[in-house]
Design a protein around this motif. Sequence first.
Motif, PDB file in Angstrom:
ATOM      1  N   PHE A 119       0.831  -1.223   0.000  1.00 55.47           N
ATOM      2  CA  PHE A 119       0.000   0.000   0.000  1.00 55.47           C
ATOM      3  C   PHE A 119       0.861   1.268   0.000  1.00 55.47           C
ATOM      4  CE2 PHE A 119      -1.970  -3.444   2.407  1.00 55.47           C
ATOM      5  CZ  PHE A 119      -3.101  -3.685   1.643  1.00 55.47           C
ATOM      6  N   ASN A 120       1.760   1.328  -0.991  1.00 54.69           N
ATOM      7  CA  ASN A 120       2.713   2.441  -0.990  1.00 54.69           C
ATOM      8  C   ASN A 120       2.097   3.704  -1.597  1.00 54.69           C
ATOM      9  OD1 ASN A 120       4.952   4.088  -1.078  1.00 54.69           O
ATOM     10  ND2 ASN A 120       6.312   2.318  -1.217  1.00 54.69           N
ATOM     11  N   SER A 121       1.351   4.431  -0.779  1.00 57.87           N
ATOM     12  CA  SER A 121       0.645   5.615  -1.287  1.00 57.87           C
ATOM     13  C   SER A 121       1.582   6.738  -1.743  1.00 57.87           C
ATOM     14  CB  SER A 121      -0.374   6.120  -0.264  1.00 57.87           C
ATOM     15  OG  SER A 121       0.256   6.397   0.957  1.00 57.87           O
ATOM     16  N   PRO A 122       2.754   6.972  -1.105  1.00 56.27           N
ATOM     17  CA  PRO A 122       3.604   8.046  -1.637  1.00 56.27           C
ATOM     18  C   PRO A 122       4.091   7.773  -3.054  1.00 56.27           C
ATOM     19  CG  PRO A 122       4.661   6.981   0.254  1.00 56.27           C
ATOM     20  CD  PRO A 122       3.272   6.451   0.170  1.00 56.27           C
ATOM     21  N   ILE A 123       4.374   6.498  -3.374  1.00 58.94           N
ATOM     22  CA  ILE A 123       4.795   6.187  -4.751  1.00 58.94           C
ATOM     23  C   ILE A 123       3.594   6.344  -5.687  1.00 58.94           C
ATOM     24  CG2 ILE A 123       5.755   4.388  -6.281  1.00 58.94           C
ATOM     25  CD1 ILE A 123       7.837   5.192  -4.352  1.00 58.94           C
ATOM     26  N   LEU A 124       2.426   5.942  -5.222  1.00 60.52           N
ATOM     27  CA  LEU A 124       1.222   6.149  -6.032  1.00 60.52           C
ATOM     28  C   LEU A 124       1.062   7.639  -6.346  1.00 60.52           C
ATOM     29  CD1 LEU A 124      -1.574   5.457  -7.267  1.00 60.52           C
ATOM     30  CD2 LEU A 124      -2.522   5.645  -4.963  1.00 60.52           C
ATOM     31  N   ILE A 125       1.244   8.487  -5.324  1.00 58.72           N
ATOM     32  CA  ILE A 125       1.055   9.929  -5.535  1.00 58.72           C
ATOM     33  C   ILE A 125       2.118  10.484  -6.488  1.00 58.72           C
ATOM     34  CG2 ILE A 125       1.128  12.186  -4.358  1.00 58.72           C
ATOM     35  CD1 ILE A 125      -0.430  10.858  -2.056  1.00 58.72           C
ATOM     36  N   ALA A 126       3.346   9.976  -6.380  1.00 59.49           N
ATOM     37  CA  ALA A 126       4.398  10.415  -7.318  1.00 59.49           C
ATOM     38  C   ALA A 126       3.960  10.080  -8.748  1.00 59.49           C
ATOM     39  CB  ALA A 126       5.713   9.735  -6.974  1.00 59.49           C
ATOM     40  N   ASN A 127       3.370   8.898  -8.925  1.00 59.47           N
ATOM     41  CA  ASN A 127       2.892   8.518 -10.263  1.00 59.47           C
ATOM     42  C   ASN A 127       1.698   9.365 -10.694  1.00 59.47           C
ATOM     43  OD1 ASN A 127       4.676   6.367 -11.117  1.00 59.47           O
ATOM     44  ND2 ASN A 127       3.851   5.216  -9.398  1.00 59.47           N
ATOM     45  N   LEU A 128       0.859   9.742  -9.733  1.00 59.25           N
ATOM     46  CA  LEU A 128      -0.267  10.615 -10.075  1.00 59.25           C
ATOM     47  C   LEU A 128       0.246  11.977 -10.542  1.00 59.25           C
ATOM     48  CD1 LEU A 128      -2.837   9.736  -7.253  1.00 59.25           C
ATOM     49  CD2 LEU A 128      -3.179   9.438  -9.722  1.00 59.25           C
ATOM     50  N   PHE A 129       1.343  12.425  -9.943  1.00 60.00           N
ATOM     51  CA  PHE A 129       1.902  13.718 -10.393  1.00 60.00           C
ATOM     52  C   PHE A 129       2.571  13.606 -11.769  1.00 60.00           C
ATOM     53  CE2 PHE A 129       0.933  15.335  -6.189  1.00 60.00           C
ATOM     54  CZ  PHE A 129       0.385  16.553  -6.574  1.00 60.00           C
ATOM     55  N   GLU A 130       3.009  12.421 -12.126  1.00 62.69           N
ATOM     56  CA  GLU A 130       3.474  12.214 -13.503  1.00 62.69           C
ATOM     57  C   GLU A 130       2.264  12.346 -14.433  1.00 62.69           C
ATOM     58  OE1 GLU A 130       6.046  12.268 -15.129  1.00 62.69           O
ATOM     59  OE2 GLU A 130       5.666  11.158 -16.977  1.00 62.69           O
ATOM     60  N   ALA A 131       1.114  11.819 -13.987  1.00 64.59           N
ATOM     61  CA  ALA A 131      -0.115  11.981 -14.778  1.00 64.59           C
ATOM     62  C   ALA A 131      -0.476  13.467 -14.890  1.00 64.59           C
ATOM     63  CB  ALA A 131      -1.257  11.193 -14.149  1.00 64.59           C
ATOM     64  N   LEU A 157      -6.732   6.928 -18.846  1.00 63.21           N
ATOM     65  CA  LEU A 157      -6.172   7.863 -17.857  1.00 63.21           C
ATOM     66  C   LEU A 157      -7.289   8.467 -17.002  1.00 63.21           C
ATOM     67  CD1 LEU A 157      -3.337   8.908 -17.139  1.00 63.21           C
ATOM     68  CD2 LEU A 157      -3.815  10.939 -18.503  1.00 63.21           C
ATOM     69  N   GLN A 158      -8.390   8.870 -17.672  1.00 65.39           N
ATOM     70  CA  GLN A 158      -9.501   9.459 -16.915  1.00 65.39           C
ATOM     71  C   GLN A 158     -10.041   8.475 -15.888  1.00 65.39           C
ATOM     72  OE1 GLN A 158     -11.978  10.638 -20.215  1.00 65.39           O
ATOM     73  NE2 GLN A 158     -11.427  12.798 -20.008  1.00 65.39           N
ATOM     74  N   THR A 159     -10.265   7.232 -16.320  1.00 64.32           N
ATOM     75  CA  THR A 159     -10.848   6.241 -15.409  1.00 64.32           C
ATOM     76  C   THR A 159      -9.914   5.960 -14.245  1.00 64.32           C
ATOM     77  OG1 THR A 159     -11.830   5.249 -17.335  1.00 64.32           O
ATOM     78  CG2 THR A 159     -11.923   3.942 -15.322  1.00 64.32           C
ATOM     79  N   THR A 160      -8.649   5.666 -14.559  1.00 66.69           N
ATOM     80  CA  THR A 160      -7.774   5.231 -13.455  1.00 66.69           C
ATOM     81  C   THR A 160      -7.385   6.393 -12.535  1.00 66.69           C
ATOM     82  OG1 THR A 160      -6.033   5.183 -15.090  1.00 66.69           O
ATOM     83  CG2 THR A 160      -6.724   3.069 -14.233  1.00 66.69           C
ATOM     84  N   VAL A 161      -7.102   7.544 -13.094  1.00 69.42           N
ATOM     85  CA  VAL A 161      -6.720   8.659 -12.215  1.00 69.42           C
ATOM     86  C   VAL A 161      -7.884   8.991 -11.283  1.00 69.42           C
ATOM     87  CG1 VAL A 161      -6.171  11.118 -12.139  1.00 69.42           C
ATOM     88  CG2 VAL A 161      -4.925   9.633 -13.683  1.00 69.42           C
TER      89      VAL A 161
END
Length: 491
Positions: free
Chosen positions: A381-393, A415-419
């Motif tokens: 459940f690595n949320s900080p890495i998830l958020i880093a990837n969201l900022f790439e989005a 992208l719309q669905t997953t983000v």
Amino acid sequence: MIAQNNLSLFNTLTRKKEKFEPLNAPFVGLYVCGPTVYSDVHLGNCRTFISFDLIYRYLLHLGFKVRYVRNITDAGHLEGDRDEGDDKFAKKARLEQLEPMEIVQRYTLGFHDVMRAFNTLPPSIEPTATGHILEQIEMTKKIIENGYAYEANGSIYFDVEKYTKEHNYGELTNRKLEDLLENTRELGGQDEKKGRLDFALWIKAKPEHIMRWPSPWGWGFPGWHIECSAMSTKYLGDTFDIHGGGMDLQATHHTNEIAQSQACSHKAPVKYWLHTNMLTVNSVRMSKSAGNGFLPHELFTGNHPLLEKGYSPMAVRFFMMQTHYRSTLDFSNEALQAAEKGFAKLMTALKTLKQLKTSATSTSNITALVEAFYTAMNDDFNSPILIANLFEAVRIINSVNDGKESITIADLNSLQTTVNTFVFDVLGLHDESENNNGGKALDTVMQIVIEQRTEAKKRKDFATSDQIRDLLLAGGISIKDTKEGTIWQVD
Ligand code: AMP
Ligand code: ZN
């Protein structure tokens, strides 16, 4: 929908990647130690409950049925969490001249309000300790029958020495018995316990003790640890998947829960123990006793000497999600302000994402990016890495919007669905400007202002259009002209 079939969840204890199969399928059993409701929850408590909300949400997103049990501790909590001293509920009730259950009711309702403000999902079952006294007595009887507990003067104690002959008592924290004994205070001359590490399953009520129940051993009340063992077993079975709580519960409360269950059913109660790390203030753990706790409403209003201003619940939630649940998180105004900015940037990008134009080709690998969201969350459940990837989005969204990059319709849909799914359903954030009237009104006003400015520009009245932009900027709203029109954000 199982979005990914090669799950490598829960490597907390083993650090091995393994496929996750619920023990009592179809349900994943999740038990989290809930709040002790003799006072308001502080932000540290909230961190733990918000972390488990993320875990719960992600399991739901993956398509699991989850039976999420989070108890309310409303009995048996003594000063210093030892087996003696004042009951915290009774103490508060006496001070305020209330019935102890009025204290319980007040702080349970307050806790629910705070959980709602942070957009956490309610658990499937929220059992109270006082509602499960019978189960606690039955479990205690079984432990005595099995020879792991003894009566002394109307109280029942767990016999840790006997237990350690067949089990590793310190397994959860990798501690040796000798070390545990070394760190435990000597028995006082009056102590009725046989061994220094023994702990109470049932405590005889002193005459002044208000919260009391009849039992085979006379009037008394349960020990704190037996509450969670009895309630988790009742709703999730002798062995279940995940047990959570703050790191501070690991060494005593959870260690004793394991011992109680082993002594009762001869089974290990839990497959995966997940412990959240502490929220700290200037590196000191936020706690009720240290007096360094912010209450959520103090944080929302900014009404606290250590706060420079107020922060919205979603900015705070985002701040928490930026750190992995097993790392400590230090509170600071700067960190919260940075989180607030990051959150606003994310929300603005989500609005832009709704109106992106598509092309024949994509300049970025959206499939790989989406995969990275799952890889992050599947890794404990690595949320900080998830958020880093969201900022790439976010970067890609803004680049496509500025015409510097392109995206196909299929990639845009994905992208719309997953983000949206990861931001709203998994991280549990929501756009605060959209669900309050102030936010809606601001949207309407901004539409009108932007139209006026566009009209002025069409008339080549640049003095007026620049003046509108400068006035907005002075008021903390920046606007930007893009090919698709003018967009705005609160800075
Ligand atoms: P309590 O109401 O004190 O029983 O605590 C409720 C939950 O909050 C428990 O799981 C604690 O481990 C957790 N907790 C307490 N203090 C903190 C903190 N500073 N940071 C994170 N979690 C905490
Ligand atoms: Zn517990």
